[in-house]
Design a protein around this motif. Structure first.
Motif, PDB file in Angstrom:
ATOM      1  N   ASN A  65       0.854  -1.186   0.000  1.00  0.00           N
ATOM      2  CA  ASN A  65       0.000   0.000   0.000  1.00  0.00           C
ATOM      3  C   ASN A  65       0.893   1.241   0.000  1.00  0.00           C
ATOM      4  O   ASN A  65       1.216   1.761   1.059  1.00  0.00           O
ATOM      5  N   PRO A  66       1.298   1.711  -1.182  1.00  0.00           N
ATOM      6  CA  PRO A  66       2.221   2.844  -1.214  1.00  0.00           C
ATOM      7  C   PRO A  66       1.635   4.107  -0.586  1.00  0.00           C
ATOM      8  O   PRO A  66       2.349   4.858   0.074  1.00  0.00           O
ATOM      9  N   PHE A  67       0.342   4.336  -0.751  1.00  0.00           N
ATOM     10  CA  PHE A  67      -0.254   5.525  -0.149  1.00  0.00           C
ATOM     11  C   PHE A  67      -0.145   5.457   1.372  1.00  0.00           C
ATOM     12  O   PHE A  67       0.267   6.415   2.024  1.00  0.00           O
ATOM     13  N   GLY A  68      -0.495   4.340   1.940  1.00  0.00           N
ATOM     14  CA  GLY A  68      -0.422   4.190   3.397  1.00  0.00           C
ATOM     15  C   GLY A  68       0.989   4.367   3.930  1.00  0.00           C
ATOM     16  O   GLY A  68       1.191   4.981   4.980  1.00  0.00           O
ATOM     17  N   LYS A  69       1.971   3.858   3.195  1.00  0.00           N
ATOM     18  CA  LYS A  69       3.368   4.003   3.621  1.00  0.00           C
ATOM     19  C   LYS A  69       3.787   5.465   3.631  1.00  0.00           C
ATOM     20  O   LYS A  69       4.453   5.922   4.558  1.00  0.00           O
ATOM     21  N   HIS A  70       3.401   6.214   2.608  1.00  0.00           N
ATOM     22  CA  HIS A  70       3.763   7.623   2.543  1.00  0.00           C
ATOM     23  C   HIS A  70       2.984   8.456   3.552  1.00  0.00           C
ATOM     24  O   HIS A  70       3.531   9.372   4.164  1.00  0.00           O
ATOM     25  N   LEU A  71       1.721   8.122   3.758  1.00  0.00           N
ATOM     26  CA  LEU A  71       0.902   8.832   4.734  1.00  0.00           C
ATOM     27  C   LEU A  71       1.467   8.660   6.139  1.00  0.00           C
ATOM     28  O   LEU A  71       1.499   9.609   6.930  1.00  0.00           O
ATOM     29  N   ALA A  72       1.952   7.473   6.438  1.00  0.00           N
ATOM     30  CA  ALA A  72       2.478   7.184   7.772  1.00  0.00           C
ATOM     31  C   ALA A  72       3.708   8.023   8.111  1.00  0.00           C
ATOM     32  O   ALA A  72       4.001   8.244   9.284  1.00  0.00           O
ATOM     33  N   LEU A  73       4.413   8.499   7.107  1.00  0.00           N
ATOM     34  CA  LEU A  73       5.602   9.314   7.371  1.00  0.00           C
ATOM     35  C   LEU A  73       5.227  10.630   8.033  1.00  0.00           C
ATOM     36  O   LEU A  73       5.938  11.109   8.915  1.00  0.00           O
ATOM     37  N   GLY A  74       4.145  11.227   7.598  1.00  0.00           N
ATOM     38  CA  GLY A  74       3.647  12.452   8.215  1.00  0.00           C
ATOM     39  C   GLY A  74       4.510  13.684   8.029  1.00  0.00           C
ATOM     40  O   GLY A  74       4.147  14.751   8.489  1.00  0.00           O
ATOM     41  N   THR A  75       5.646  13.574   7.366  1.00  0.00           N
ATOM     42  CA  THR A  75       6.562  14.704   7.234  1.00  0.00           C
ATOM     43  C   THR A  75       6.752  15.147   5.790  1.00  0.00           C
ATOM     44  O   THR A  75       7.578  16.007   5.526  1.00  0.00           O
ATOM     45  N   LEU A  76       6.012  14.566   4.881  1.00  0.00           N
ATOM     46  CA  LEU A  76       6.227  14.877   3.473  1.00  0.00           C
ATOM     47  C   LEU A  76       5.618  16.218   3.103  1.00  0.00           C
ATOM     48  O   LEU A  76       4.546  16.583   3.558  1.00  0.00           O
ATOM     49  N   GLU A  77       6.340  16.916   2.241  1.00  0.00           N
ATOM     50  CA  GLU A  77       5.892  18.212   1.731  1.00  0.00           C
ATOM     51  C   GLU A  77       5.944  18.170   0.213  1.00  0.00           C
ATOM     52  O   GLU A  77       6.627  17.331  -0.377  1.00  0.00           O
ATOM     53  N   ARG A  78       5.267  19.108  -0.416  1.00  0.00           N
ATOM     54  CA  ARG A  78       5.263  19.169  -1.882  1.00  0.00           C
ATOM     55  C   ARG A  78       6.685  19.281  -2.436  1.00  0.00           C
ATOM     56  O   ARG A  78       6.999  18.716  -3.479  1.00  0.00           O
TER      57      ARG A  78
END
Length: 131
Positions: A65-78
């Motif tokens: 689940n790539p979306f879930g993995k990226h969401l879990a980081l919580g620190t991503l910005e554009r």
């Protein structure tokens, strides 16, 4: 080396070169370092290989689940996505002939746009509700 065909081997070489750049990058390298310890990189690259193999070569190996993995980081910005895509484009152009590189970049942009929409789109902000 510039590859003339997209195969598991050329994809693996491209991803190794790309993620080596990612890990050295001043902006996104620290994000990856925080999420993936050095000892876990071989396993992480194997998962990434499965993902891109499924996307580009239709191997069907990726089951995550790539979306879930990226969401879990919580620190991503554009800005992280922009840098990631810039490095992806640069490395694709170095690794593959133009037609193949363009196909990889186009797919990466579509996936990135989908991830960004899920991570950053906030309907309540767009409509002024929920304030």
């Amino acid at each position: 080396m510039r590859y003339h065909h997209l195969t598991e081997a050329s994809l693996a070489a491209f991803l190794a070169a790309f993620y080596a750049k990612v890990r050295r990058d001043d902006l996104i390298g620290p994000v990856f370092a925080q999420a993936i310890p050095d000892a876990a990189w071989p396993a992480h690259l194997a998962v990434i290989q499965d993902f891109w193999s499924s996307v580009l070569l239709r191997s069907g190996r990726y089951k995550g689940n790539p979306f879930g993995k990226h969401l879990a980081l919580g620190t991503l910005e554009r800005a992280h996505f922009a840098r990631w895509l810039g490095l992806f484009e640069e490395t694709a152009a170095e690794a593959f002939e133009p037609g193949i590189a363009a196909a990889l970049v186009e797919r990466a942009h579509r996936i990135g746009d989908s991830l960004k929409a899920g991570l950053f789109f906030r309907p309540e902000v767009a409509t002024g509700e929920g304030a």
